[in-house]
Scaffold this active site. Structure first.
Site, PDB file in Angstrom:
ATOM      1  N   CYS A 271       0.823  -1.217   0.000  1.00 48.17           N
ATOM      2  CA  CYS A 271       0.000   0.000   0.000  1.00 48.17           C
ATOM      3  C   CYS A 271       0.852   1.261   0.000  1.00 48.17           C
ATOM      4  O   CYS A 271       0.428   2.304  -0.505  1.00 48.17           O
ATOM      5  CB  CYS A 271      -0.933  -0.003   1.203  1.00 48.17           C
ATOM      6  SG  CYS A 271      -0.099  -0.264   2.790  1.00 48.17           S
TER       7      CYS A 271
ATOM      8  N   HIS B  58      -1.484   0.797   7.452  1.00 51.24           N
ATOM      9  CA  HIS B  58      -1.928   0.818   6.060  1.00 51.24           C
ATOM     10  C   HIS B  58      -1.872   2.247   5.527  1.00 51.24           C
ATOM     11  O   HIS B  58      -2.206   3.203   6.233  1.00 51.24           O
ATOM     12  CB  HIS B  58      -3.357   0.280   5.989  1.00 51.24           C
ATOM     13  CG  HIS B  58      -3.897   0.129   4.601  1.00 51.24           C
ATOM     14  ND1 HIS B  58      -3.306  -0.668   3.657  1.00 51.24           N
ATOM     15  CD2 HIS B  58      -4.980   0.689   3.994  1.00 51.24           C
ATOM     16  CE1 HIS B  58      -4.006  -0.614   2.529  1.00 51.24           C
ATOM     17  NE2 HIS B  58      -5.020   0.212   2.719  1.00 51.24           N
TER      18      HIS B  58
END
Length: 781
Positions: A320, A732
């Site tokens: 990510c 994330h």
């Protein structure tokens, strides 16, 4: 194409075909120059000589392009077709069977879900070949059985690469501890999410987790009161010796190399254990989906969007950080222009293998994100509701940009800023090898010049030190709690504010107070502002979660220095420059004792002076951690106003060292220039570029250099990369980006891997949406 017998194709008769070896890359899942794949109507043509994959699209025709450039005539069309669903006949009424269905991790086999259609062909003859031909059977079987790089990435996705820490390796257990009793938290009634203290055997519940996992944090409270650092999550222990191990002192997941021994201390035989609950890795994966509900907190529907510039990127397993950077960079005009040039010009003439050519893969990722070709609505199983989009898989790009890099080649979570710096470095280095007529190096959009003014309090003489930078890291005001909010302007003002320190003045010949102020000498086209969210506390990285509110328009022109020295200022004489240290000598000595170079230490100390004007050793270590891989981090510090005008020179010692290894002077200088005067990296670079000519490119043939045009320091909000998660090594990354839509209107878009939705309330909703921002990006108005 028509079917013909084998003896009618001279190319097949004369071909020497070899099945792919185990380590051979077979690009059967996706075209190496675009994102057309094996699931499309036309499938992919795989070269029978080198196993390159090419699309059959009429406008791009990358399979035909490969045949024309490589003179490889034979290929096989590889197409994957999903099999009809077959209802399960398994009896799930049994409680044990039902539990196993819920918890067992049994990946479906590809051959059970798909049929594969292989159609061999000859491009020059324009014919279909018989797949049953004895000459083709071995190579076709080899292609069908081969595991691709993409498949390997999927198998490893979301498997964290953990390591032991000092606490797990040297754990001291309390003697006489009682055997493990009833599985219940010692401080509340919870019987799930339980963590066993491996020091004393206390059982405490964990913290509440996303997705409905209960917890009151009593395991962490036990650590706070006892200092017992390591705990094991019950229910995650497997007979093979795997389990969730958390070190509260490190605030991160770790490996316990002595887990069997530590559990046996409490009467737990590891061979008898069965996994019954989800691991932290599984919960981390679920968190991404749970965290991305299709509604906001107030119930407002989040709308998926599709079209050019609105294509998602599939997560390859902790990728990510890369996806968020690529989505943000692809919205910058200079990068869009560069990508289009590579697609139109370089791809058509490149003689390298596409999957290993950086420019080809940069063109591919740019086309995939910007064209809108792959931003297509995907329906649910009943074909009744749009659930998002499939997205594109950047596995080839990730493999290439991460090759030989100690961090980006792994499956571990990485820092988005460090990846942006690494990407810029690769673009700049490879740009030099482009032919003339190319656009300017797009990384010049980030180029800015910062100038620090140092003024001795006693003699009033000054010195100006200038540095080229690609970003300006901002500090959060001291004392800001995780619940509080600050503005981006507050952070900017704090970073640029004057501070005081004790230095030895080169003119006064003694230690004096010196005032240090930071200014901008040249503003960039695109201003990148990282927030120093990751800091060191007791040599352990921590995250600051304070909310940073960003304005739609950022005006920082007032921080410009237009000319120096100012009228009436006297510079420290040039002859005395060498006697005036650029950083506090005591702090330099401390950092040097830790193994850091003088140049890096000096830059770190100067960049992190405390609010009281004193060097902040912990902040300096944090700065080095953030910037150790920066391009030019080892470059000598340029002193403005010194009158040298010669720029940074090669160290003759470094050149001589490389020449002693057998490199020519020209090679040594080229290697040092490509690696910012780092001798070790220069050696690696020279060996990996042994076949390249080392002579300088003539001015007429050279590609356009990076543009560093100055302009007004007034900017419009372009995007923000946010980090969601408790620590630097986990969590994330997502991105909010202002995208120019087909109708010409700008819209704010939220990119969460392959999920792409419009930001509610547009510009007005961005301040709150970007409050967790880590990298703020502004475009000059």
């Amino acid at each position: 194409m028509a079917h013909i017998p084998v003896d009618s194709c001279p190319h097949l008769l004369n071909a020497s075909l070899t099945p792919p070896a185990y380590a051979t890359n077979v690009y059967k899942e996706e075209c190496t120059l675009c994102f057309d794949d094996q699931d499309g109507e036309n499938g992919i043509d795989v070269c029978l000589s080198c196993f390159n994959g090419g699309c059959l699209d009429n406008s791009r025709a990358h399979a035909a392009l490969h045949t024309n450039k490589s003179n490889h005539p034979l290929a096989v069309n590889f197409r994957r077709v999903k099999k009809p669903s077959v209802p399960s006949t398994r009896d799930v009424s049994d409680e044990h069977t039902s539990k196993m269905i819920k918890l067992a991790i049994e990946p479906e086999r590809e051959e059970d879900m798909y049929d594969f259609v292989l159609t061999p062909k000859c491009y020059p003859c324009g014919v279909i070949l018989e797949s049953a031909n004895p000459k083709l059977i071995p190579v076709l079987d080899g292609i069908l059985a081969a595991m691709t790089a993409k498949r390997q990435s999927e198998v490893r996705a979301w498997e964290a690469e953990l390591a032991p820490c000092n606490h797990t390796q040297n754990l001291v257990q309390v003697q006489g501890a009682a055997p493990l009793g009833a599985q219940k938290c010692s401080s509340c009634d919870l019987t799930e999410n339980l963590w066993l203290c491996l020091t004393c055997g206390n059982m405490g519940c964990g913290r509440k987790q996303a997705g409905g996992v209960s917890g009151n944090g009593h395991g962490m409270e036990h650590y706070a009161s006892t200092g017992h650092p390591v705990a094991c999550k019950l229910g995650t222990i497997t007979p093979e010796g795997a389990a969730d191990i958390y070190c509260y002192a490190c605030d991160d997941e770790k490996l316990d190399p002595h887990l069997g021994k530590h559990l046996a201390h409490f009467g737990v035989r590891i061979a008898d254990q069965q996994k019954t609950v989800k691991s932290l890795t599984e919960l981390s994966l679920e968190f991404q989906n749970w965290n991305f509900n299709m509604t906001t907190e107030d119930g407002k529907e989040l709308t998926p969007v599709f079209g050019p510039g609105l294509t998602g990127l599939c997560n390859l397993g902790n990728s990510c950080y890369m996806a968020s950077v690529l989505q943000t960079v692809s919205a910058i005009p200079a990068f869009q222009e560069y990508s289009q040039y590579l697609l139109r010009s370089h791809v058509q003439s490149c003689s390298q293998t596409p999957a290993t050519c950086f420019h080809c893969q940069l063109a591919k990722i740019g086309d995939g994100l910007l064209s809108g070709r792959y931003s297509v609505p995907e329906l649910d199983e009943n074909s009744e509701r749009v659930i998002g989009q499939k997205g594109i898989s950047p596995h080839m790009f990730k493999a290439l940009v991460g090759k030989d890099h100690p961090e980006f080649s792994t499956m571990r979570q990485q820092d988005a800023l460090e990846f942006l710096q690494h990407l810029n470095k690769l673009i700049t280095q490879s740009h030099r090898r482009l032919a003339g007529g190319s656009p300017a190096d797009p990384t010049g959009s980030f180029s800015m010049k910062l100038t620090r003014r140092l003024a001795c309090v006693e003699c009033q003489r000054v010195r100006y030190i200038s540095e080229e930078n690609s970003e300006l890291p901002l500090s959060v005001p001291a004392g800001t709690t995780n619940e509080a909010s600050v503005t981006l302007e507050d952070c900017f003002s704090l970073t640029m504010a004057a501070t005081e320190s004790r230095w030895r003045c080169g003119f006064c010949k003694k230690e004096t107070d010196v005032t240090s102020s930071l200014f901008v000498e040249r503003f960039p086209k695109v201003l990148v502002l990282p927030i120093r969210r990751f800091v060191w506390e007791n040599y352990v990285p921590k995250k600051l979660s304070a909310k940073v509110l960003a304005p739609s328009v950022l005006d920082v022109e007032s921080y410009r220095v237009r000319s120096y020295p100012a009228p009436g200022e006297e510079l420290v004489p040039q002859d005395n420059e060498s006697s005036a240290p650029l950083a506090d000598p005591a702090a330099l000595e401390q950092l040097a004792s830790m193994g850091f170079s003088d140049v890096i230490s000096t830059k770190a100390i100067r960049a992190t002076l405390g609010g009281d004007g004193q060097p902040d050793l912990e902040a300096a270590i944090n700065w080095i951690w953030e910037h150790n891989e920066d391009p030019g981090i080892n470059d000598p510090i340029e002193v403005a106003g010194s009158g040298s005008g010669a720029g940074v020179e090669y160290s003759e010692g470094d050149v001589a060292m490389l020449m002693d290894m057998g490199f020519t002077r020209q090679q040594a200088q080229r290697g040092l220039r490509e690696t910012s005067n780092n001798v070790e990296r220069a050696v690696d670079w020279l060996f990996s570029h042994a076949d390249e000519p080392m002579e300088e490119v003539s001015a007429d043939a050279a590609p356009a250099a990076a543009e560093t045009t100055d302009g007004l320091g007034k900017y419009h909000f372009l995007g923000v990369i946010s980090h969601r998660g408790p620590s630097a090594g986990t969590g994330h990354y997502v991105a909010h980006v202002r995208v120019r839509a087909v109708d010409g209107e700008d819209k704010w878009v939220f990119f969460n891997d392959e999920k792409v939705v419009e930001v509610p309330d547009g510009e007005s909703g961005m301040s709150a949406a970007g409050a967790e921002g880590y990298l703020f990006v502004y475009e000059r108005i």
